[in-house]
Scaffold this active site. Structure first.
Site, short mmCIF file in Angstrom:
data_model
loop_
_atom_site.label_atom_id
_atom_site.label_comp_id
_atom_site.label_asym_id
_atom_site.label_seq_id
_atom_site.Cartn_x
_atom_site.Cartn_y
_atom_site.Cartn_z
N THR A 50 0.84 -1.21 0.00
CA THR A 50 0.00 0.00 0.00
C THR A 50 0.86 1.25 0.00
O THR A 50 0.57 2.22 -0.70
CB THR A 50 -0.96 0.00 1.21
OG1 THR A 50 -1.75 -1.19 1.16
CG2 THR A 50 -1.87 1.21 1.20
N CYS A 51 1.92 1.23 0.77
CA CYS A 51 2.83 2.39 0.84
C CYS A 51 3.44 2.68 -0.52
O CYS A 51 3.44 3.83 -0.98
CB CYS A 51 3.94 2.13 1.86
SG CYS A 51 3.35 1.70 3.51
#
Length: 162
Positions: A50-51
């Site tokens: 996600t990052c």
């Protein structure tokens, strides 16, 4: 201690960073943020899905719009060492504005009271996902995610607040 919130002042702390000459530096958060409008956003870890695929790219692609609305600095911190942050930054060749800063020991994340214990997942103590907007060190927006969510800490949410 309570997590950093609107109205609070950003604490000072030292973060690792590779400068434009590829030299490892320790930089003070106050040196980067005093007298400026800054976004300080944090992620649980470098190279995590996600990052890497959503959170960071949003700030990179929206950087010009954020700057046009008065943002002076866009600062990314993660509980990773400076060498990992340098390697991660290189995966975004289009980045011109986001500074990748290392909170290797998690001391700054602890000062913000935004620690996230991911020991059960083998990641140790990391940072919650968050985005703060501060003007001359005073926090005006504090978008702090719960768990592993990514709903309120993206660049779009900060743009709406400007």
């Amino acid at each position: 201690m309570a997590p950093i919130a609107v109205g609070d002042s950003l604490p000072d702390g030292q973060l690792g960073w590779f400068d434009e000459n590829d030299q490892l530096q320790q930089v003070s958060v106050h040196a980067l943020a005093a007298g400026k409008k800054v976004i300080l956003f944090g992620v649980p870890g470098a190279f995590t899905p996600t990052c890497s695929n959503q959170h960071v790219p949003g700030f990179i692609t929206q950087a010009e719009q954020l700057k046009a609305k008065g943002v002076d600095e866009i600062l990314l911190i993660s509980v990773n060492d400076p060498f990992v942050m340098k390697a991660w930054a290189k995966t975004y060749p289009e980045n011109k504005h986001v500074k990748f800063l290392a909170d290797g020991s998690g001391a700054y994340t602890k000062a913000l009271d935004l620690e996230l214990d991911l020991t059960e997942k083998g990641l140790g103590v990391r940072s919650k996902r968050f985005a703060l907007l501060a003007d001359d060190l005073k926090v005006s927006v504090a978008n702090i995610e719960e768990g592993g969510q990514f709903t309120i800490s993206g660049a779009e949410e900060i743009l709406k607040a400007l």
